[in-house]
Scaffold this active site. Structure first.
Site, short mmCIF file in Angstrom:
data_model
loop_
_atom_site.label_atom_id
_atom_site.label_comp_id
_atom_site.label_asym_id
_atom_site.label_seq_id
_atom_site.Cartn_x
_atom_site.Cartn_y
_atom_site.Cartn_z
N CYS A 2 -6.62 8.23 3.22
CA CYS A 2 -6.15 9.40 2.22
C CYS A 2 -5.14 10.17 2.98
CB CYS A 2 -7.27 10.08 1.55
SG CYS A 2 -8.42 9.34 0.89
N ARG A 27 -0.65 6.32 1.79
CA ARG A 27 -1.93 6.15 2.54
C ARG A 27 -3.10 6.24 1.52
NH1 ARG A 27 -1.86 9.09 7.97
NH2 ARG A 27 -3.94 9.34 7.74
N TRP A 74 -7.40 7.22 -1.75
CA TRP A 74 -7.83 5.87 -1.73
C TRP A 74 -9.43 5.83 -1.87
CZ3 TRP A 74 -10.92 2.43 0.89
CH2 TRP A 74 -10.87 1.19 1.00
N ASN A 99 -10.69 13.62 3.82
CA ASN A 99 -10.48 12.05 4.13
C ASN A 99 -11.83 11.75 5.24
OD1 ASN A 99 -8.00 12.41 3.20
ND2 ASN A 99 -6.66 12.31 5.14
N GLY A 100 -12.17 10.30 4.71
CA GLY A 100 -13.27 9.92 5.66
C GLY A 100 -14.44 9.41 4.67
N GLU A 482 -0.89 -15.06 8.85
CA GLU A 482 0.16 -13.99 8.23
C GLU A 482 0.60 -14.06 7.13
OE1 GLU A 482 1.96 -9.99 8.49
OE2 GLU A 482 -0.15 -10.91 8.90
N LYS A 486 0.09 -11.89 3.40
CA LYS A 486 1.14 -11.08 2.58
C LYS A 486 1.10 -11.69 1.35
CE LYS A 486 2.58 -8.52 5.71
NZ LYS A 486 1.17 -8.66 6.15
N GLU A 489 -2.10 -10.02 -0.26
CA GLU A 489 -1.91 -8.54 -0.40
C GLU A 489 -1.03 -8.08 -1.69
OE1 GLU A 489 -2.00 -6.31 3.74
OE2 GLU A 489 -0.41 -7.79 3.57
N HIS A 505 -10.83 -31.94 7.55
CA HIS A 505 -12.23 -31.52 7.95
C HIS A 505 -12.67 -30.34 6.70
CE1 HIS A 505 -12.39 -33.27 11.69
NE2 HIS A 505 -11.16 -32.68 11.95
N LYS A 604 -2.38 2.15 3.38
CA LYS A 604 -1.68 1.74 4.53
C LYS A 604 -2.49 2.12 5.77
CE LYS A 604 2.19 0.54 6.99
NZ LYS A 604 2.31 -0.94 6.87
#
Length: 609
Positions: A2, A27, A74, A99-100, A482, A486, A489, A505, A604
């Site tokens: 946040c 954020r 967030w 925040n937290g 990666e 992407k 996301e 497999h 983020k």
């Protein structure tokens, strides 16, 4: 995850709060809000829309004042809803943002409810507001110092009281908080970028600090070894935050802008590299590199994938055994420490809670040699590590990391070469060749960006899919991971990545004509093996989308689509092959109409565990 902004001034600080939230919106964007001390009362505006809507609401309601706090959220505890949005009030006396995560919030909630406090949200934050109100005795600074002793977990808070105009108190433990100093005004924020254009005089608060912010002075009390809080001095630094980083310019989204900024970001990251030397990572690096006999990489998410590439570089070029651990898992298992280990953390923000905790755990196990690859020179991670390589990607606003990842890879390649040099495994000729390749890298990435029209054509087909497989081998398996991340996301298409040799497999059972299979196919020693894996897909009716080097002799035909990379780039090939996968994810998301820069449920900077 946040964002916090707070201010004490004789001028109207509401525009500063709102603009700070705009810069911190990356954020957290589940909700936002602000509260001010206006005409002797607390006034508040909150919204589950974006900061622009909050700005309109504030203007309509005539909210203006010289003291206030603001927050972009967030969600952790409680759904994204107005009643859970910050700031939280306790009565009409205390306003607080946080925040937290407070781990003992249930215990504190029960205690406060027994004392008659009523809760209007599901958040752990409201617990802190009521706790401060309960303990308040006329001095907010002293009250907050008492309150934080009751909290377990991670937090950065900013709080003000109706009865004390022109005063905001902040505290931090495990979440970043900075103090901005001005003339006749002072500020709090999660990030210096929130205060760009307001002040460049920044104090980075340390773990356990509580700060009293008033018009013309500030006090900081720091936690002592015995747990007490005493007055301390913290260094004031001149920090020039990049306001231009928040401007889109000609681009449709920040992610697109940041993809196309990669040539410059890589060039800037290499700017001071005249030759390969351990001292690129700080004074005393040569002695550390001589002493260590293994490497441990700690990272999360995209940075973890950068670590997987680095493992192969370090083991192949330097001959140093390397382990890569997901930071959020590492400290919760029994591992075998080796004091001769170089502990390498990788983080864009330098504030990633899991990675910071993993670093501290590694040190507690008796591994003192620490190094970070980080994009923020003033971050907690850089302050915690003995050695550092600062990437120069600039501010990255899009939640899905792009230029931060490729510049991390550049820093990690330099680390592999430096370790090789210390061990006598890097000749002068090899060094010259690697430096030449690095210096050409920005131009090579620029040539890959020119493939965008071909990638757009693929994205139109991908936009109709709901699942995808990504394949790679060797150095390029982490690149496939990666690429899949992407796509997940920002387009919300379910995507998985596998080493191509693992197809038979299990994953091959998923392959049908409806399952696109994206393959990273450089012309390296594994290419012929990879071609056999491609035939396994084709034999099951799968449709292949292959990023191939120009001389790989893979031809387009029915069910096999090929985009040719401009050149094979040897050890640095993973950086080049990352870029078209970023473009594929970006344009697929655009075609599906998702919120590219702010994907659902994500933020983020992950500053909570």
């Amino acid at each position: 995850m946040c964002g916090i902004v707070g201010a004490v001034s004789t001028r109207n600080i509401v525009p500063i709060l709102v603009e700070g939230l705009r810069r911190l919106e990356y954020r957290g964007y589940d909700s936002c809000g602000l509260a001010v001390h206006q005409d002797g009362q607390l006034r508040r505006a909150r919204s589950t829309a974006r900061v622009a809507e909050l700005d309109a609401q504030v203007a309509q309601e005539g909210i203006a004042a010289g003291t206030g706090i603001a927050h972009t959220r967030w969600a952790t505890h409680g759904a994204p809803a107005v009643h859970n949005a910050h700031p939280h009030f306790s009565g009409n006396r205390i306003a607080l943002v946080h925040n937290g995560i407070i781990e003992n919030h249930d215990e504190l909630r029960a205690e406060l409810q027994a004392k008659g406090y009523e809760f209007s949200s599901q958040t752990d934050t409201e617990v802190i507001a009521h706790l401060v109100n309960h303990l308040y005795d006329g001095d907010l600074f002293e009250t907050v110092q008492l309150a934080v002793k009751r909290l377990r977990g991670a937090y950065a808070i900013a709080v003000f009281c109706r009865d004390e105009p022109h005063r905001v108190v902040g505290a931090r433990e495990g979440s970043p908080l900075i103090l901005g100093r001005g003339e006749g005004e002072n500020f709090l924020a999660s990030d210096a970028m929130a205060l760009a254009g307001v002040t460049d005089q920044i104090v980075y608060l340390e773990e356990g600090d509580v700060v009293d912010v008033q018009l013309n002075k500030v006090w900081i009390h720091g936690r002592q070894p015995d747990g007490s809080l005493r007055a301390v001095e913290r260094e004031t630094r001149t920090v020039h935050a990049h306001t231009g980083a928040a401007e889109l310019g000609p681009y449709r989204h920040y992610m697109q802008k940041e993809i196309f900024e990669q040539p410059k970001a890589i060039a800037d990251t290499l700017d001071a590299v005249a030759g390969i030397s351990p001292e690129l990572f700080g004074d005393g690096a040569y002695g550390v590199f001589k002493e260590i006999d293994q490497v441990l990489v700690l990272a999360c998410g995209t940075s973890y994938y950068a670590g997987l590439v680095a493992r192969q570089w370090i083991e192949s070029l330097a001959g140093v055994p390397t382990n890569v651990e997901i930071a959020s898992e590492y400290r919760y298992r029994d591992s075998v420490p080796n004091p001769r280990t170089l502990v390498v953390t990788i983080t864009q923000s330098g504030e990633t809670a899991d990675t910071l905790a993993a670093l501290k755990h590694a040190r507690a196990l008796g591994m003192p040699h620490t190094l970070t690859i980080c994009n923020v020179s003033t971050s907690a991670m850089v302050r915690e590590c003995r050695l550092a390589y600062i990437t120069r990607a600039g501010a990255e606003i899009g939640v899905a990391s792009t230029k931060a990842f490729t510049t991390q890879l550049v820093g990690l390649f330099l680390l592999a070469l430096s370790l090789a040099q210390v061990r006598g495994r890097l000749t002068d000729e090899q060094e010259a060749k690697h430096l030449k390749d690095l210096r050409h890298l920005p131009a090579a990435v620029q040539s890959v960006l020119a493939l965008e029209p071909q990638v757009i054509a693929w994205s139109e087909e991908f936009a109709r899919k709901e699942n995808a497989l990504f394949l790679g081998r060797g150095l390029h398996y982490p690149v496939a991971l990666e690429g899949a991340l992407k796509l997940k996301e920002i387009s919300y298409i379910h995507a998985e990545a596998y080493p191509a040799g693992e197809l038979k497999h299990g994953p091959l059972a998923l392959v049908t004509a409806a399952m696109p299979v994206v393959t990273v196919a450089p012309n390296d020693q594994l290419l012929e093996k990879l071609k056999s894996n491609l035939q396994e897909v084709r034999a099951r009716g799968g449709e292949l989308f292959v990023f191939a080097d120009g001389d790989s002799f893979i031809r387009s035909e029915a069910g096999l689509h090929v985009i040719r990379m401009p050149e094979h780039y040897g050890w640095l090939s993973p950086i080049l092959h990352t870029v078209p996968l970023q473009l594929l994810a970006y344009h697929t998301a655009c075609a599906r109409g998702t919120d590219v820069d702010k994907p659902r449920n994500l933020a983020k900077s992950v500053t909570v565990e």
